[in-house]
Design a protein around this motif. Sequence first.
Motif: not given
Length: 87
Positions: A14, A29, A31, A64, A66-69, A85-86
């Motif tokens: 990140y 991050l 993607v 994390e 943010c990665r899970r939206r 996707t990340p």
Amino acid sequence: MKFVDAYFSRENRYALGVEQEAGRYYASLPVSNGVVDYEEYYELTKAQFDHFRAEPDDAIEFIEACRRREHDDLLIQKPGWNRGTPV
């Protein structure tokens, strides 16, 4: 928009920085959507930015999420139909 990173964590994948034109703070991050790799930028408050710069490990929980939206409402640029996707 001109995104300028002020901090980058290779290990946790990140970055933190400032979008120069509007003066907004962000966490980004990487993607990928299978066609192109790009960054998603999530807006931070000045207080969050300052805290995460001083204590980079404290940003990991936010990244994390943010990665899970879970913070899509903070996206500076909204994704298109082929959202990545990340990585």
